[in-house]
Motif scaffolding. Structure first.
Motif, PDB file in Angstrom:
ATOM      1  N   VAL A   9       0.817  -1.212   0.000  1.00  0.00           N
ATOM      2  CA  VAL A   9       0.000   0.000   0.000  1.00  0.00           C
ATOM      3  C   VAL A   9       0.853   1.265   0.000  1.00  0.00           C
ATOM      4  CG1 VAL A   9      -1.552   1.367   1.457  1.00  0.00           C
ATOM      5  CG2 VAL A   9      -2.133  -0.995   0.869  1.00  0.00           C
ATOM      6  N   PRO A  10       1.900   1.383   0.847  1.00  0.00           N
ATOM      7  CA  PRO A  10       2.728   2.599   0.740  1.00  0.00           C
ATOM      8  C   PRO A  10       3.381   2.752  -0.622  1.00  0.00           C
ATOM      9  CG  PRO A  10       3.661   1.038   2.338  1.00  0.00           C
ATOM     10  CD  PRO A  10       2.280   0.571   2.017  1.00  0.00           C
ATOM     11  N   ASP A  11       3.754   1.642  -1.277  1.00  0.00           N
ATOM     12  CA  ASP A  11       4.273   1.715  -2.645  1.00  0.00           C
ATOM     13  C   ASP A  11       3.229   2.309  -3.585  1.00  0.00           C
ATOM     14  OD1 ASP A  11       6.750   0.453  -2.075  1.00  0.00           O
ATOM     15  OD2 ASP A  11       5.848  -1.520  -2.265  1.00  0.00           O
ATOM     16  N   LEU A  12       1.989   1.826  -3.474  1.00  0.00           N
ATOM     17  CA  LEU A  12       0.929   2.261  -4.375  1.00  0.00           C
ATOM     18  C   LEU A  12       0.557   3.718  -4.144  1.00  0.00           C
ATOM     19  CD1 LEU A  12      -1.311  -0.942  -4.186  1.00  0.00           C
ATOM     20  CD2 LEU A  12       0.209  -0.273  -6.054  1.00  0.00           C
ATOM     21  N   VAL A  13       0.548   4.159  -2.869  1.00  0.00           N
ATOM     22  CA  VAL A  13       0.278   5.570  -2.576  1.00  0.00           C
ATOM     23  C   VAL A  13       1.394   6.447  -3.142  1.00  0.00           C
ATOM     24  CG1 VAL A  13      -0.012   7.283  -0.745  1.00  0.00           C
ATOM     25  CG2 VAL A  13      -1.088   5.033  -0.521  1.00  0.00           C
ATOM     26  N   ALA A  14       2.652   6.004  -2.986  1.00  0.00           N
ATOM     27  CA  ALA A  14       3.783   6.762  -3.520  1.00  0.00           C
ATOM     28  C   ALA A  14       3.716   6.857  -5.041  1.00  0.00           C
ATOM     29  CB  ALA A  14       5.103   6.118  -3.088  1.00  0.00           C
ATOM     30  N   ARG A  15       3.192   5.804  -5.682  1.00  0.00           N
ATOM     31  CA  ARG A  15       3.069   5.840  -7.140  1.00  0.00           C
ATOM     32  C   ARG A  15       2.078   6.919  -7.569  1.00  0.00           C
ATOM     33  NH1 ARG A  15       0.896   0.634 -10.321  1.00  0.00           N
ATOM     34  NH2 ARG A  15       2.892  -0.263  -9.638  1.00  0.00           N
ATOM     35  N   THR A 223      -4.966   4.529  -2.935  1.00  0.00           N
ATOM     36  CA  THR A 223      -4.121   3.803  -3.887  1.00  0.00           C
ATOM     37  C   THR A 223      -4.640   3.924  -5.317  1.00  0.00           C
ATOM     38  OG1 THR A 223      -5.337   1.760  -3.390  1.00  0.00           O
ATOM     39  CG2 THR A 223      -3.266   2.119  -2.214  1.00  0.00           C
ATOM     40  N   HIS A 224      -5.747   4.671  -5.492  1.00  0.00           N
ATOM     41  CA  HIS A 224      -6.326   4.827  -6.828  1.00  0.00           C
ATOM     42  C   HIS A 224      -6.621   6.283  -7.162  1.00  0.00           C
ATOM     43  CE1 HIS A 224      -6.886   0.530  -6.043  1.00  0.00           C
ATOM     44  NE2 HIS A 224      -6.874   0.387  -7.348  1.00  0.00           N
ATOM     45  N   GLY A 225      -5.951   7.201  -6.481  1.00  0.00           N
ATOM     46  CA  GLY A 225      -6.107   8.610  -6.802  1.00  0.00           C
ATOM     47  C   GLY A 225      -7.338   9.253  -6.210  1.00  0.00           C
ATOM     48  N   GLY A 226      -7.994   8.601  -5.249  1.00  0.00           N
ATOM     49  CA  GLY A 226      -9.172   9.166  -4.608  1.00  0.00           C
ATOM     50  C   GLY A 226      -8.811  10.102  -3.467  1.00  0.00           C
TER      51      GLY A 226
END
Length: 512
Positions: A9-15, A223-226
């Motif tokens: 999840v932290p990877d996905l938020v950073a992306r 994690t999806h730009g929300g």
């Protein structure tokens, strides 16, 4: 947004922050925070906690309100490789004491006003080592401007390492900690983000951090730009009241995650005129969903999802997209498994039941928890080997289900006495054990009657003056609010079956 099995999840938020740094991530009472500011705040928490000695694998308890700083602190903990243990601010100190001792918390992140109580809760157990009490103020993370501390690159988070430990009700009188891996969490939020149409929109955060349904409200959108909208207040009821106020405004909501009981209460508060709010994905989970609970929301939501999944399988593993015909028929399925998840139905002997016959719902796949913290025997019992695939495990949920002709699963009930009340898992044995710890009570039994948790109590001989407020206070000092019955009934004896066991069905048949 596709996700590799090596991401967290932290990877996905950073992306998301790397692609859309100025996109709004959180809106609370302090204003809007961008994804860049969210990640930079997380990096400051990471650096500050490292300076206080927090290391990979350490457990860090978090007892904070619904706010941006809470999300930054959690991401900071995960960036270190430490393990999150959410604490509910509404729980009694004795509950905190048990959790902090059981998880051997290295640090506790909290507000200044809660620090004295939490310091008391983690005291008196020197064998655990020193537990550090930290706040945003004494860490200094709030005194640094975003420009003064750009977020350094984040080290990859091991998907097989634990992300969090959530404590659920335990049948023996003590809660049990469920340990969930980063990979399991990432799999859930990625699947939900692809299936839930509102994943990239705003999501109200109205439920406690220690409630695993809150994962949907936080980490699916982030994690999806929300955008996450924390609802003020530190307890479930204030969050629900704030949510009702939010829904009276003409706003567009991407995801609203809620339990059936709270959905019903929300509809009653809003009244027959409903709400001008447009909800893209109304995700309902935590307990069995009835048609009458969802009927008022058919015209208010683009997509209604019935999501099933215990904490041990990371929030949700089976989903049904509720259609008007389901509501008209009065039968709402729990649906089909998420991609990668396998659902097995087993009878008492572990065999597959016949067509249309109920079986215990067992889960296999990437979302399984690691098991129970410090409870190897219980882990072995509830997470046995997969019956076919060597080296894999299943989780025995204790829920009974049947598979319909169309392949969809339908919830039938429980094989044990566990109950779900207002979305919270309750083991009656835990409440009954605490009740019997009262000097005036000889026996106790807890059941659900309608929308109330009811306790039947047998006084000790000669003690006939049990006061309801006295019993409520006794339980409130020892149990979370969700486990405290709304009504107490004094009886001379508890009904038993012919083999001498407590007959809960007889109690459920008596309307108090």
């Amino acid at each position: 947004m596709e996700q590799s099995m090596n991401e967290s999840v932290p990877d996905l938020v950073a992306r998301v922050a790397a692609v859309s740094p100025d996109r709004p991530a959180v809106r609370d009472g302090q204003g809007r925070v961008s994804y860049r500011e969210l990640v930079e705040g997380a990096a400051r928490w990471e650096a500050a906690l490292r300076r206080r000695g927090v290391m990979p694998g350490d457990t860090v308890a978090v007892c904070l309100p619904r706010a941006t700083v809470t999300l930054q602190a959690i991401l900071g903990i995960w960036r270190i490789g430490a393990v999150l243990v959410p604490l509910d601010p509404s729980h009694p100190i004795v509950r905190w004491e048990f959790v902090l001792a059981d998880c051997r918390a290295r640090a506790i992140v909290c507000t200044e006003d809660l620090a004295p109580s939490l310091r008391k809760a983690c005291g008196g157990t020197p064998e655990r080592g020193r537990t550090d009490i930290v706040t945003a103020e004494n860490l200094g993370v709030d005194r640094l401007s975003p420009e003064s501390s750009p977020a350094p690159p984040m080290a990859p988070v091991d998907p097989d390492s634990p992300a969090y430990v959530l404590y659920t009700s335990g049948s023996t009188g003590a809660p049990k900690g469920v340990r969930v891996r980063h990979g399991a969490l990432a799999h859930y939020v990625s699947c939900a983000g692809r299936l839930y149409e509102g994943a990239s929109g705003p999501a109200p955060w109205h439920s406690p951090l220690a409630f695993d349904a809150t994962v949907t409200s936080l980490w699916v959108p982030l994690t999806h730009g929300g955008e996450v909208w924390p609802v003020p207040g530190s307890d479930p009821l204030s969050g629900l009241e704030g949510l009702a106020k939010l829904l009276t405004a003409p706003v567009d909501i991407g995801i609203l995650k809620i339990t059936p009981t709270h959905l019903e209460a929300l509809a009653n508060w809003l009244g027959p005129e409903g709400t001008p709010t447009a909800i893209t994905s109304l995700v309902i989970g935590g307990e069995a969903l009835r048609a009458d609970q969802v009927r008022p929301w058919l015209a208010r939501s683009t997509q209604i999802v019935n999501e099933y999944g215990p904490t041990e399988s990371t929030v949700g593993v089976v989903v049904a997209f509720v259609a008007p015909e389901h509501v008209a028929d009065g039968v709402i399925p729990i649906g089909r498994p998420l991609p990668g998840t396998e659902i097995l139905l087993c009878d008492r002997n572990g065999a597959v039941p016949g067509p249309g016959e109920p079986g215990e719902l067992c889960v296999a796949g990437p979302q399984l928890a690691d098991g129970y913290l410090n409870r190897p025997e219980l882990t072995e019992e509830r997470f046995p080997p997969h019956p076919v695939r060597l080296g894999e495990r299943i989780y025995r949920t204790g829920d009974l289900a049947v598979r319909g002709r169309d392949g969809e699963l339908h919830y039938v009930g429980r094989i044990d006495e566990q109950i779900k009340f207002r979305g919270q898992r309750i083991e009656p044995g835990e409440v009954e054990t605490v009740l019997c710890g009262h000097p005036g009570i000889a026996q106790a039994a807890v059941v659900i009657h309608g929308d109330r948790l009811v306790a039947y109590v047998v006084p000790r001989e000669g003690d006939t003056a049990l006061e309801v407020q006295q019993l409520t206070d006794h339980l409130a000092d020892l149990l979370p609010p969700a486990l405290v019955p709304q009504r107490f009934l004094t009886v001379r004896e508890l009904p038993v079956t012919p083999n001498g066991k407590l007959d809960r069905s007889a109690l459920r048949g008596n309307k108090p």
